[in-house]
Scaffold this active site. Sequence first.
Site, mmCIF file in Angstrom:
data_model
loop_
_atom_site.group_PDB
_atom_site.id
_atom_site.type_symbol
_atom_site.label_atom_id
_atom_site.label_comp_id
_atom_site.label_asym_id
_atom_site.label_seq_id
_atom_site.Cartn_x
_atom_site.Cartn_y
_atom_site.Cartn_z
ATOM 1 C CB SER A 38 -1.042 -0.001 1.468
ATOM 2 O OG SER A 38 -2.253 -0.986 1.289
ATOM 3 C CD GLU B 290 0.547 19.431 -9.005
ATOM 4 O OE1 GLU B 290 1.436 19.958 -9.071
ATOM 5 O OE2 GLU B 290 0.582 18.065 -8.724
ATOM 6 C CB SER B 291 -5.174 16.190 -5.373
ATOM 7 O OG SER B 291 -5.388 14.808 -4.519
ATOM 8 C CG HIS C 264 -4.886 0.022 -0.467
ATOM 9 N ND1 HIS C 264 -4.548 0.313 0.699
ATOM 10 C CD2 HIS C 264 -5.727 1.546 -0.919
ATOM 11 C CE1 HIS C 264 -4.488 1.476 1.020
ATOM 12 N NE2 HIS C 264 -5.657 2.384 -0.188
ATOM 13 C CB CYS D 135 -6.310 19.774 -7.581
ATOM 14 S SG CYS D 135 -7.096 19.596 -6.581
#
Length: 128
Positions: free
Chosen positions: A55, A62-63, A68, A83
Site C-alpha cells: 500500500s 495537485e493532490s 492497495h 487538481c
Amino acid sequence: METMGRHVISELWGCDFDKLNDMDFIEKTFVNAALKSGAEVREVAFHKFAPQGVSGVVIISESHLTIHSFPEHGYASIDVYTCGDLDPNVAADYIAEELRAETRENIEIPRGMGPVQVKQAKAKAQAL
C-alpha cells in the site's frame, strides 16, 4: 461550474504477481506516473505487507496517487486525484501498463461540484 479536481478510481485485474508484490517497483512506478502527468511530487510513503501486498501514497502538489495491491488475486486498486489542469488518466494509464493489467476499469469523478456524479467509465483489456 468548474471542477476543483478530477478523481480516477481504477480497478486493475490480471496484474503481474511479482510487480504487485515489489514495493520498490511500485514506488518508482507511482512517482514516475505523477511526473509523467506533470505533477510536482511532495512526499512518498509505501509499506510492504507480509506475506504479500503493498500500500502506498504519493502526495503531489495537485493532490495524490494511492495503491492497495493484492498479488494473490492479481488485483490492485488505485486512485489518482488531481487538481488544476492535470489529467489523472495519464498517470492511471501509465500505472496499468507498468503493472501489466490484463483488464481495468476506470471511473472518473469530477470533485467539488456538489452531489457526486460519475463522469465516465471505461474498461480496457490489455495483453501481458
